[in-house]
Design an enzyme around this catalytic site. Structure first.
Site, PDB file in Angstrom:
ATOM      1  N   GLU A   1      -8.178 -21.234 -15.659  1.00 49.87           N
ATOM      2  CA  GLU A   1      -8.487 -21.919 -14.700  1.00 49.87           C
ATOM      3  C   GLU A   1      -9.470 -23.092 -14.828  1.00 49.87           C
ATOM      4  O   GLU A   1     -10.559 -23.043 -15.177  1.00 49.87           O
ATOM      5  CB  GLU A   1      -9.154 -20.987 -13.773  1.00 49.87           C
ATOM      6  CG  GLU A   1      -9.109 -21.585 -12.253  1.00 49.87           C
ATOM      7  CD  GLU A   1     -10.034 -20.820 -11.448  1.00 49.87           C
ATOM      8  OE1 GLU A   1      -9.775 -20.959 -10.129  1.00 49.87           O
ATOM      9  OE2 GLU A   1     -10.887 -20.203 -11.709  1.00 49.87           O
TER      10      GLU A   1
ATOM     11  N   ASP B   1      -1.832  -1.243  -3.913  1.00 47.34           N
ATOM     12  CA  ASP B   1      -2.186  -0.551  -4.904  1.00 47.34           C
ATOM     13  C   ASP B   1      -1.217  -0.594  -6.099  1.00 47.34           C
ATOM     14  O   ASP B   1      -0.055  -1.358  -5.784  1.00 47.34           O
ATOM     15  CB  ASP B   1      -2.398   1.011  -4.580  1.00 47.34           C
ATOM     16  CG  ASP B   1      -1.383   1.754  -3.619  1.00 47.34           C
ATOM     17  OD1 ASP B   1      -0.262   1.385  -3.908  1.00 47.34           O
ATOM     18  OD2 ASP B   1      -1.704   2.185  -2.817  1.00 47.34           O
TER      19      ASP B   1
ATOM     20  N   ASP C   1      -4.316   3.683   2.524  1.00 43.95           N
ATOM     21  CA  ASP C   1      -5.895   3.242   2.863  1.00 43.95           C
ATOM     22  C   ASP C   1      -6.013   1.872   3.178  1.00 43.95           C
ATOM     23  O   ASP C   1      -7.057   1.396   3.519  1.00 43.95           O
ATOM     24  CB  ASP C   1      -6.788   3.634   1.519  1.00 43.95           C
ATOM     25  CG  ASP C   1      -6.174   2.649   0.265  1.00 43.95           C
ATOM     26  OD1 ASP C   1      -5.204   1.840   0.602  1.00 43.95           O
ATOM     27  OD2 ASP C   1      -6.605   2.933  -0.587  1.00 43.95           O
TER      28      ASP C   1
ATOM     29  N   ASP D   1      -5.646 -11.224 -15.152  1.00 41.29           N
ATOM     30  CA  ASP D   1      -6.973 -12.102 -14.916  1.00 41.29           C
ATOM     31  C   ASP D   1      -7.837 -11.534 -15.976  1.00 41.29           C
ATOM     32  O   ASP D   1      -8.175 -10.335 -16.273  1.00 41.29           O
ATOM     33  CB  ASP D   1      -7.302 -11.923 -13.376  1.00 41.29           C
ATOM     34  CG  ASP D   1      -7.781 -13.260 -12.918  1.00 41.29           C
ATOM     35  OD1 ASP D   1      -8.561 -13.889 -13.115  1.00 41.29           O
ATOM     36  OD2 ASP D   1      -6.843 -13.354 -11.939  1.00 41.29           O
TER      37      ASP D   1
ATOM     38  N   ASP E   1       0.926  -1.122  -0.086  1.00 39.95           N
ATOM     39  CA  ASP E   1       0.075   0.187  -0.168  1.00 39.95           C
ATOM     40  C   ASP E   1       0.965   1.278  -0.009  1.00 39.95           C
ATOM     41  O   ASP E   1       1.951   1.232   0.693  1.00 39.95           O
ATOM     42  CB  ASP E   1      -0.760  -0.075   1.438  1.00 39.95           C
ATOM     43  CG  ASP E   1      -1.645   1.127   1.347  1.00 39.95           C
ATOM     44  OD1 ASP E   1      -2.109   1.876   0.281  1.00 39.95           O
ATOM     45  OD2 ASP E   1      -2.067   1.469   2.514  1.00 39.95           O
TER      46      ASP E   1
ATOM     47  N   ASP F   1     -10.427 -16.874 -15.709  1.00 39.92           N
ATOM     48  CA  ASP F   1     -11.107 -17.370 -14.385  1.00 39.92           C
ATOM     49  C   ASP F   1     -12.339 -18.371 -14.856  1.00 39.92           C
ATOM     50  O   ASP F   1     -13.004 -18.094 -15.584  1.00 39.92           O
ATOM     51  CB  ASP F   1     -11.673 -16.337 -13.850  1.00 39.92           C
ATOM     52  CG  ASP F   1     -12.378 -16.445 -12.469  1.00 39.92           C
ATOM     53  OD1 ASP F   1     -11.723 -16.694 -11.622  1.00 39.92           O
ATOM     54  OD2 ASP F   1     -13.411 -16.072 -12.313  1.00 39.92           O
TER      55      ASP F   1
ATOM     56  N   HIS G   1      -4.340 -17.297  -4.590  1.00 42.17           N
ATOM     57  CA  HIS G   1      -5.338 -16.582  -3.707  1.00 42.17           C
ATOM     58  C   HIS G   1      -6.622 -17.497  -3.037  1.00 42.17           C
ATOM     59  O   HIS G   1      -7.456 -16.766  -2.438  1.00 42.17           O
ATOM     60  CB  HIS G   1      -5.795 -15.401  -4.284  1.00 42.17           C
ATOM     61  CG  HIS G   1      -6.409 -15.715  -5.615  1.00 42.17           C
ATOM     62  ND1 HIS G   1      -6.173 -16.359  -6.631  1.00 42.17           N
ATOM     63  CD2 HIS G   1      -7.712 -15.567  -5.884  1.00 42.17           C
ATOM     64  CE1 HIS G   1      -6.737 -16.462  -7.634  1.00 42.17           C
ATOM     65  NE2 HIS G   1      -8.111 -16.027  -7.433  1.00 42.17           N
ATOM     66  N   ASP G   2      -6.843 -18.530  -3.746  1.00 45.46           N
ATOM     67  CA  ASP G   2      -7.968 -19.502  -3.298  1.00 45.46           C
ATOM     68  C   ASP G   2      -7.602 -20.585  -2.566  1.00 45.46           C
ATOM     69  O   ASP G   2      -8.415 -21.406  -2.230  1.00 45.46           O
ATOM     70  CB  ASP G   2      -8.566 -19.984  -4.448  1.00 45.46           C
ATOM     71  CG  ASP G   2      -9.518 -18.971  -5.451  1.00 45.46           C
ATOM     72  OD1 ASP G   2      -9.635 -17.911  -4.980  1.00 45.46           O
ATOM     73  OD2 ASP G   2      -9.410 -19.241  -6.827  1.00 45.46           O
TER      74      ASP G   2
HETATM   75  O1  ISL Z   1     -11.662 -23.018  -4.751  1.00 46.43           O
HETATM   76  C1  ISL Z   1     -12.798 -22.849  -4.694  1.00 46.43           C
HETATM   77  C2  ISL Z   1     -14.043 -23.887  -4.902  1.00 46.43           C
HETATM   78  O2  ISL Z   1     -14.244 -23.944  -3.385  1.00 46.43           O
HETATM   79  C3  ISL Z   1     -13.044 -21.482  -4.773  1.00 46.43           C
HETATM   80  O3  ISL Z   1     -12.506 -20.837  -3.969  1.00 46.43           O
HETATM   81  C4  ISL Z   1     -13.227 -20.885  -6.436  1.00 46.43           C
HETATM   82  O4  ISL Z   1     -14.209 -20.243  -6.204  1.00 46.43           O
HETATM   83  C5  ISL Z   1     -13.045 -21.570  -7.662  1.00 46.43           C
HETATM   84  O5  ISL Z   1     -11.649 -22.189  -7.445  1.00 46.43           O
HETATM   85  C6  ISL Z   1     -13.080 -20.484  -8.679  1.00 46.43           C
HETATM   86  O6  ISL Z   1     -11.788 -19.414  -8.525  1.00 46.43           O
HETATM   87  C7  ISL Z   1     -12.256 -18.237  -9.408  1.00 46.43           C
HETATM   88  O7  ISL Z   1     -13.505 -17.666  -9.413  1.00 46.43           O
HETATM   89  C8  ISL Z   1     -14.206 -17.154  -8.175  1.00 46.43           C
HETATM   90  C9  ISL Z   1     -13.272 -16.383  -7.387  1.00 46.43           C
HETATM   91  O8  ISL Z   1     -13.766 -16.156  -6.317  1.00 46.43           O
HETATM   92  C10 ISL Z   1     -11.972 -17.003  -7.388  1.00 46.43           C
HETATM   93  O9  ISL Z   1     -10.830 -16.000  -6.497  1.00 46.43           O
HETATM   94  C11 ISL Z   1     -11.464 -17.306  -8.628  1.00 46.43           C
HETATM   95  O10 ISL Z   1      -9.950 -17.873  -8.716  1.00 46.43           O
HETATM   96  C12 ISL Z   1     -15.303 -16.471  -8.884  1.00 46.43           C
HETATM   97  O11 ISL Z   1     -14.696 -15.395  -9.626  1.00 46.43           O
END
Ligand code: ISL
Length: 593
Positions: free
Chosen positions: A289, A58, A54, A127, A50, A229, A365-366
Site C-alpha cells: 500500500e 466470519d 453475532d 493483509d 455472518d 499496509d 475498505h478505505d
Molecule cells: O485514506 C486514508 C487517509 O486518510 C486512510 O483511510 C488510511 O488510513 C490510509 O490509507 C492507510 O490505510 C491503511 O492503514 C490504516 C488502516 O486504518 C486502513 O484501513 C489501512 O488500509 C492503519 O492501519
C-alpha cells in the site's frame, strides 16, 4: 498421496509445460506472471457473510460463499486482516499475528477456507500490518512496562525528561497528535494512526526478524502473498526533525507530507532485506500500500532487479478532488474533472510501461463505494455507470482490484449523524473538529461521499432481512437499498451489473492486450469521453467510456478501423463513419482491424 497444494498447482505446471499454451500467448513465460494476469477481489470479512448471528461476518461465511466467488471468475482474493485484534481499527490493530480474531472463527476454519479456495484455483493474499501493532500486543505490553525491557526498542519512545517530542500527526488520534504520554515509564510513544496502534521500530533488527518469521509461518501455510499496509511508513527519520506548521502546510499542498512521516532513509534497505529473507523463497504476490509513493520514485519499489515489491497501490487517483483548505477528505465543489482523471491514470500507466508493474482500483475498505464516487448512483444512471467503471478497471494496465459489492453496483450509506458511524477515522476526525471549535455539520455532509464506512456496509445477498448478511444485528447498518440491489436479483438477470462484470472478467482473461498491451489515450482533451487503445501484437482493442450523464460525441482519427463490438453496456452504439455518439455512461469495447 499428493498434497492439495500440489494438486492445485498441477494444472499450472502442465500449462506452463504445454507447447500449445506457449504458442497461443504472445508473450514468453518469463515475461508473464499470475499476479499480473490475475483479477483480484477484495473481501472485507466483517461485512461479507455472518454465519453465527453475532452481526459480524466470519470465515465460515466466506467459505459458504466460495462458489459465488468462483462464479465471479476472479483469480485472487485479498482478505483484510483476520488476526487476533481488539478491533479498534477493524483488525488493523493486531494483538496476535498468528491467531484468528474472536468472532471470525478458528485457525481450522482458516485452513478449510484456504483449501477450498485453492481447490477452485483461487489464490489468497493476506493483509500484512507491520508498521504498527495493537497496544494489546504482547510486545507492546512488555515494551511499555519498563525502560529496560528487551522489547523497549520494538517501539518508538521519547523520554519525557527530554521535553515534549516534535509534533507528528496521529491520523486517528482524537486530538490529532502522534505522540502519547505513557505514565508507567514517563515517556511518549509514537502512533501515526490510533492511540491503540503504536508504531513498530523497524530500526531494531530483532523486531524485523520476528516479523520475517511470522511471514514465513503464513507463507508456509500456503497463502499466496501479502498486501502490506502503509509499508512506506516503516522507515522514519528517527532524528525527529522539528516540523513547523508552515512547512507541514507547504509539504501537504505539494503532496509530499509523508516525507516527514514516512519513506525514511532505510525504507528500500528494509524492503530489500524482507525480500532476501522472506519473499524471494516463494511464488507469491508482494503488494504494497504505497501511501506517499509518487510517479518519480514509483519504479524504485517494483523494478525487477531491485528485488523489493511486485506492485503497489498509489493514492493519486483516489485523492482526486480533495479540498486542500478543508482537509479531512472533503471534496472541492467541482471536484471531478475527467481530463485530470485521464491524466493521473495515464501517468500511472505509463510509468510502468517499461519496468515494474502497477495496480488499478477505484474502491477499497478505505474508500467510498466506487459507483457513488466515480460513477453516478442516481437510479437512472447507477447500473450503466457501474458497468462503465468495470469496463475501465478491467481494460487498464495494472492488476485490477475489485472491492466486494462493487460487482453489484452497491452504493454509499450516506449517514446523517455521527452516531451511525463505526469507523475510528471518521469518529476521531469528528472529535478533532469539535475540540478545535469547528462546526462539524459541513463535514458530515461531505463524508456522505467520502467516509470509509460508506464502503464497509454488509454485502447485499438477497432481499430478506439484512440483505441475507446476518440473522442478528449487523455491526454496521445494511444499506437501505438492499431489496433492490442484491446478488440474488442480479444473478439471473442477463443485463445486471453482476453479469456484465462476469463478462468483463472473461474478456480480460481472453485478451492479453488488456493485460500486457501498449496503452495509448485518444483525444486526451475530450472532457466527457475517456478513449484509449490497448494493443499487443494482433490483439488490438479500442475502449470508449462516456463518463458523463449526457449524450457525448467524438470523432475517431481516420486511421482507426473498428471491427466487432466486444462489449457494450447499451444494446446499441451509434457510429456513422468515425463519428460516435455515446449515451450517458455508455461503455464500448471494439476490436480494431
Ligand atoms: O485514506 C486514508 C487517509 O486518510 C486512510 O483511510 C488510511 O488510513 C490510509 O490509507 C492507510 O490505510 C491503511 O492503514 C490504516 C488502516 O486504518 C486502513 O484501513 C489501512 O488500509 C492503519 O492501519
Amino acid at each position: 498421496m499428493p498434497s492439495l497444494r500440489l494438486l492445485f498447482f498441477l494444472p499450472f505446471v502442465l500449462w506452463a509445460c504445454s507447447p500449445t499454451a506457449e504458442e497461443e500467448h504472445p508473450l514468453s513465460a518469463n515475461e508473464r506472471a499470475w499476479w499480473k494476469e490475475g483479477i483480484v477481489y477484495q473481501v472485507y470479512p466483517r461485512s461479507f457473510q455472518d454465519t453465527d448471528g453475532d452481526g459480524v461476518g466470519d470465515l465460515k461465511g466466506i467459505l459458504q460463499r466460495v462458489d459465488y466467488l468462483d462464479r465471479l471468475g476472479i483469480d485472487i482474493i485479498w482478505l483484510n486482516p483476520i488476526y487476533g485484534s481488539p478491533n479498534d481499527d477493524n483488525g488493523y490493530d493486531i494483538s496476535d499475528y498468528q491467531a484468528i480474531m474472536e468472532g471470525f472463527g478458528t485457525m481450522a476454519d482458516f485452513d478449510t477456507l484456504l483449501a477450498a479456495l485453492h481447490d477452485r484455483g483461487i489464490r489468497l493474499v493476506m493483509d500484512l500490518v507491520v508498521n504498527h501493532t495493537s497496544d494489546e500486543h504482547e510486545w507492546f505490553q512488555q515494551s511499555r512496562a519498563s525502560r529496560d525491557s528487551p522489547y523497549r526498542d520494538y517501539y518508538h519512545w521519547w523520554d519525557a525528561e527530554n521535553g515534549e517530542p516534535p509534533h507528528r500527526a496521529g491520523f486517528f488520534d482524537p486530538e490529532g497528535k502522534g505522540w502519547l504520554y505513557d505514565e508507567p515509564t514517563n515517556a511518549y510513544y509514537l502512533h501515526y494512526f490510533g492511540r491503540k496502534q503504536p508504531d513498530l521500530k523497524w530500526e531494531t533488527p530483532k523486531m524485523r526478524q520476528e516479523i520475517y518469521e511470522m511471514m514465513h509461518w503464513w507463507l508456509k501455510k500456503g497463502v499466496d502473498g501479502f498486501r502490506m499496509d502503509v509499508i512506506p511508513f516503516i522507515s522514519k527519520d528517527t532524528t525527529w526533525p522539528i516540523v513547523t506548521e508552515m512547512e507541514l502546510l507547504e509539504r501537504y499542498q505539494r503532496n509530499i507530507w509523508p516525507a516527514y512521516y514516512a519513506s525514511g532513509p532505510n525504507l528500500h534497505s528494509y524492503l530489500q532485506e524482507m525480500n532476501r529473507e522472506v519473499l524471494q523463497a516463494y511464488d507469491m504476490m508482494a503488494l504494497g500500500e504505497g501511501a506517499g509513493v509518487t510517479i518519480d520514485n514509483a519504479v524504485d519499489f517494483v523494478a525487477k532487479e531491485r528485488n523489493e515489491l511486485d506492485l503497489f497501490f498509489h493514492f493519486d487517483a483516489v485523492k482526486m478532488g480533495y479540498s486542500k483548505e478543508l482537509g479531512y477528505k472533503m471534496l472541492d465543489s467541482a471536484w471531478f474533472d475527467l481530463i485530470q482523471f485521464k491524466d493521473i491514470h495515464t501517468q500511472w500507466s505509463d510509468v510502468f510501461a517499461e519496468q515494474g508493474w502497477g495496480s488499478i482500483y477505484l474502491g477499497n475498505h478505505d474508500q467510498p463505494r466506487m459507483v457513488s464516487r466515480w460513477g453516478n448512483d442516481a437510479p437512472e444512471h447507477r447500473a450503466h455507470s457501474a458497468k462503465l467503471l468495470h469496463t475501465f478497471l478491467l481494460s487498464m494496465r495494472g492488476t485490477p482490484f475489485i472491492y466486494y459489492g462493487d460487482e453489484l453496483g452497491m452504493t454509499n450509506l450516506r449517514f446523517d449523524s455521527i452516531e451511525q458511524y463505526r469507523d475510528i477515522e471518521t469518529l476521531s476526525w469528528h472529535s478533532q473538529l469539535v475540540s478545535q471549535g469547528i462546526d462539524p455539520a459541513p463535514y458530515l455532509e461531505g463524508w456522505k461521499i467520502t467516509a470509509r464506512d460508506n464502503g464497509r456496509s454488509p454485502f447485499q445477498w438477497d432481499d430478506t432481512e439484512n440483505g441475507g448478511f446476518t440473522d442478528g444485528i449487523p455491526w454496521l447498518q445494511v444499506n437501505e437499498n438492499y431489496q433492490e440491489i442484491n446478488a440474488a436479483a442480479q444473478e439471473h438477470d442477463p443485463t445486471s451489473v453482476l453479469n456484465y462484470f462476469r463478462r468483463m472478467v472473461e474478456i480480460r482473461h481472453a485478451h492479453p492486450a488488456l493485460v500486457y498491451g501498449d496503452y495509448h489515450v485518444i483525444l486526451p482533451e475530450h472532457d466527457h469521453i475517456y478513449a484509449y487503445r490497448r494493443i499487443l501484437k494482433d490483439d488490438r482493442m479500442l475502449i470508449l467510456l462516456n463518463f458523463s450523464d449526457e449524450l457525448s460525441v467524438m470523432s475517431l482519427p481516420s486511421s482507426y478501423h473498428t471491427g466487432e463490438v466486444v462489449i457494450n453496456n447499451y444494446p446499441e452504439v451509434k457510429k456513422v463513419n468515425n463519428t460516435i455518439t455515446l449515451q450517458p455512461y455508455q461503455a464500448v469495447i471494439w476490436n480494431l482491424d
